[in-house]
Design a protein around this motif. Structure first.
Motif, short mmCIF file in Angstrom:
data_model
loop_
_atom_site.label_atom_id
_atom_site.label_comp_id
_atom_site.label_asym_id
_atom_site.label_seq_id
_atom_site.Cartn_x
_atom_site.Cartn_y
_atom_site.Cartn_z
N ARG A 65 42.60 33.54 50.48
CA ARG A 65 41.18 33.34 50.72
C ARG A 65 40.80 33.74 52.14
O ARG A 65 41.45 33.35 53.10
CB ARG A 65 40.80 31.88 50.46
N GLY A 66 39.76 34.55 52.26
CA GLY A 66 39.34 35.06 53.56
C GLY A 66 39.92 36.40 53.91
O GLY A 66 39.40 37.08 54.82
N ARG A 67 40.98 36.82 53.23
CA ARG A 67 41.60 38.12 53.48
C ARG A 67 41.42 39.07 52.30
O ARG A 67 41.29 40.28 52.51
CB ARG A 67 43.10 37.96 53.76
N PHE A 68 41.46 38.55 51.08
CA PHE A 68 41.33 39.36 49.87
C PHE A 68 39.95 39.17 49.25
O PHE A 68 39.38 38.07 49.32
CB PHE A 68 42.39 38.98 48.83
N THR A 69 39.44 40.22 48.62
CA THR A 69 38.17 40.15 47.92
C THR A 69 38.31 40.81 46.56
O THR A 69 38.73 41.96 46.46
CB THR A 69 37.05 40.85 48.71
N MET A 70 37.96 40.07 45.50
CA MET A 70 37.98 40.61 44.15
C MET A 70 36.57 40.97 43.72
O MET A 70 35.64 40.18 43.92
CB MET A 70 38.59 39.61 43.17
N ALA A 75 29.90 49.04 35.06
CA ALA A 75 29.70 50.37 34.51
C ALA A 75 31.02 51.11 34.32
O ALA A 75 31.16 51.92 33.40
CB ALA A 75 28.76 51.18 35.39
N LYS A 76 31.99 50.86 35.19
CA LYS A 76 33.28 51.54 35.13
C LYS A 76 34.35 50.73 34.41
O LYS A 76 35.48 51.21 34.28
CB LYS A 76 33.76 51.89 36.54
N ASN A 77 34.01 49.53 33.95
CA ASN A 77 34.99 48.64 33.31
C ASN A 77 36.25 48.51 34.16
O ASN A 77 37.38 48.64 33.67
CB ASN A 77 35.35 49.15 31.92
N THR A 78 36.06 48.24 35.44
CA THR A 78 37.15 48.20 36.39
C THR A 78 36.99 47.00 37.32
O THR A 78 35.87 46.68 37.73
CB THR A 78 37.21 49.49 37.22
N VAL A 79 38.10 46.34 37.63
CA VAL A 79 38.11 45.30 38.65
C VAL A 79 38.98 45.77 39.81
O VAL A 79 39.89 46.59 39.64
CB VAL A 79 38.61 43.94 38.12
N TYR A 80 38.70 45.23 41.00
CA TYR A 80 39.37 45.64 42.21
C TYR A 80 39.87 44.42 42.98
O TYR A 80 39.33 43.33 42.86
CB TYR A 80 38.43 46.44 43.11
N LEU A 81 40.89 44.65 43.78
CA LEU A 81 41.34 43.65 44.74
C LEU A 81 41.46 44.34 46.09
O LEU A 81 42.40 45.11 46.31
CB LEU A 81 42.67 43.03 44.33
N GLN A 82 40.51 44.07 46.97
CA GLN A 82 40.55 44.59 48.33
C GLN A 82 41.38 43.65 49.18
O GLN A 82 41.04 42.48 49.32
CB GLN A 82 39.14 44.72 48.91
#
Length: 121
Positions: A65-70, A75-82
């Motif tokens: 928490r505080g470092r990663f962002t989901m 539209a792209k049917n995609t999830v990300y983990l920054q």
């Protein structure tokens, strides 16, 4: 049948950043929860983050928490983990999962193949 494919893993030095992607195909995901888990050598698979597909509401493990962002791109049917400010202890295989709720591996019936993230000290 829902299919998940992760990408974006690699080798970075401590303090660096990576963005993981998870492409979703198959049945349309409306009220699904999407999640990221990780598993380091010799450790149990652990929850990292989850997001409600419809609302975008997010929840994170204390360790990230505080470092990663989901996020998700409907539209792209995609999830990300920054992943920012990476630490050596973030080294693990990262897995994308889809389900209805929860922070346990058994809560998620659909899983990707995993992508390796290695953080050098």
């Amino acid at each position: 049948q829902v299919q998940l494919v992760e990408s974006g893993g690699g080798l970075v030095q401590a303090g660096g950043s990576l963005r993981l992607s998870c492409a979703v195909s198959g049945r349309t995901i409306g009220s699904y929860v999407m999640a990221w888990f990780r598993q380091a050598p010799g450790k149990e698979r652990e929850f990292v983050a989850r997001i409600f597909w419809g609302s975008g509401t997010r929840y994170y493990a204390d360790s990230v928490r505080g470092r990663f962002t989901m996020t998700r791109d409907v539209a792209k049917n995609t999830v990300y983990l920054q992943m920012n400010s990476l630490k050596s202890e973030d080294t693990a295989v990262y897995y994308c999962a889809a389900g209805n709720w929860g922070v346990l591996t058994s809560d998620y019936p659909y899983w990707g193949q995993g992508t390796q993230v290695t953080v050098s000290s």
